[in-house]
Design an enzyme around this catalytic site. Structure first.
Site, PDB file in Angstrom:
ATOM      1  N   CYS A  76       0.587  -1.131   0.168  1.00  0.00           N
ATOM      2  CA  CYS A  76      -0.181  -0.132  -0.155  1.00  0.00           C
ATOM      3  C   CYS A  76       1.086   1.276  -0.088  1.00  0.00           C
ATOM      4  O   CYS A  76       1.722   1.604   0.960  1.00  0.00           O
ATOM      5  CB  CYS A  76      -0.884   0.028   1.223  1.00  0.00           C
ATOM      6  SG  CYS A  76      -1.845   1.398   1.519  1.00  0.00           S
ATOM      7  N   CYS A  79      -0.160   3.771   2.499  1.00  0.00           N
ATOM      8  CA  CYS A  79       0.448   3.537   3.981  1.00  0.00           C
ATOM      9  C   CYS A  79       1.927   4.056   4.255  1.00  0.00           C
ATOM     10  O   CYS A  79       2.088   4.293   5.327  1.00  0.00           O
ATOM     11  CB  CYS A  79       0.227   1.802   3.980  1.00  0.00           C
ATOM     12  SG  CYS A  79      -1.484   1.413   3.881  1.00  0.00           S
TER      13      CYS A  79
END
Length: 315
Positions: A76, A79
């Site tokens: 991600c 993230c």
């Protein structure tokens, strides 16, 4: 945090009951049990990697000090932008908060319990109850503001403890080398939520050095953030459902799926679209697929499988 009532914003959305009473795993005693009542809890660190098995300890710890839960995944991109900000702010607060990091791929029960449909997803635990915070990468100033609200909410519910990291102080590490100016500009822009400026900075860095792998990776991440920044999720999905071969509509939903962690859904959507389009209309879909492959990572098994299907459609 839009609702000041403890647990109200996640009531019905999060079910932690199956995780509360799990038998304690072997290892150190649960945080908070090592010190007398009323004193600061002792935990190994202010930033913890939490698993399905160790989560009951975190719930118990939240009765002493608010716990911020960061639901993330290795693939991600947003993230990776957010996590360092969360860690920095938590450490600066000196034990008033603890950060619990949950890899959703490795901990499916926690992912399901929190219904992590989009990551990064950040929630808090106060006295064992979940409190909604935010989803997606947000700038540092917003993180600070939300954490300040969390501390106020915790105080209203009698959770005012602090924690001290157990063990010796960490060894000093050499200062990291300063970022190249354009990389620094991009990071500053990301923290401010100005993704367009970050894209420009990374593009300039690549003009200066086309082999700059970090700039290329950063560019892919912020381009995705820029594309989904102001998209209405429900409207975008409705538009894609009503026009299955509308290329821009399908690309938008694929971007939203990647940003939300639904990698296979995104790849499947675009590959299905690619297979249905005439040869002279396929180029935008193929380009977006290649861009998303690079964003997730060439070694990811989902990318390898999707590349194989794409190759079979090309030849």
């Amino acid at each position: 945090m839009t609702d000041p009532t403890l647990g109200a914003s996640l009531r019905g959305a999060v079910d932690l009951s199956t995780l509360r009473n799990r038998p304690a795993s072997t290892g150190p005693a649960a945080p908070g049990e090592e010190t007398p009542a009323g004193s600061g809890a002792v935990v190994p660190a202010l930033v913890l990697d939490v698993t399905d098995e160790t989560f009951p300890q975190v719930l118990e710890l939240s009765r002493t000090v608010p716990v911020v839960v960061d639901l993330w995944a290795e693939w991600c991109g947003p993230c990776k932008q957010l996590s360092p900000i969360l860690e920095k702010v938590v450490l600066e607060l000196g034990g008033r908060l603890v950060l619990a990091k949950v890899d959703v791929d490795a901990n499916p029960q926690l992912s399901q319990a929190f219904r992590a449909q989009s990551i990064p997803m950040v929630v808090a635990l106060v006295a064992g109850q979940p409190v909604q915070m935010f989803t997606g990468a947000v700038p540092e100033q917003q993180v600070r503001e939300v954490f300040a609200q969390l501390l106020q909410l915790a105080a209203q519910n009698g959770v005012t403890g602090t924690v001290a990291a157990d063990g010796e102080a960490p060894e000093e590490t050499p200062d990291e080398p300063a970022l190249p100016p354009l990389h620094a500009e991009a990071f500053e822009a990301i923290e401010e939520g100005d993704y367009a400026r970050a894209v420009t900075a990374y593009e300039k860095a690549l003009v200066e050095n086309p082999r700059d792998a970090e700039a290329r990776a950063g560019l892919g991440q912020v381009q995705l953030l820029l594309r989904v920044q102001d998209v209405d999720l429900q409207a975008a999905r409705a538009a894609a459902a009503s026009a299955p071969q509308d290329i821009p509509a399908q690309l938008t939903v694929a971007d939203l799926d990647i940003a939300g962690g639904h990698v296979e859904d995104a790849f499947g959507r675009l590959l299905d679209l690619f297979s249905q389009l005439p040869a002279d209309e396929r180029a935008p879909v193929r380009e977006r697929l290649l861009e998303l492959f690079a964003l997730v990572g060439d070694g990811d098994p989902r990318v390898i499988a999707a590349r194989g299907r794409l190759a079979s459609l090309l030849f």
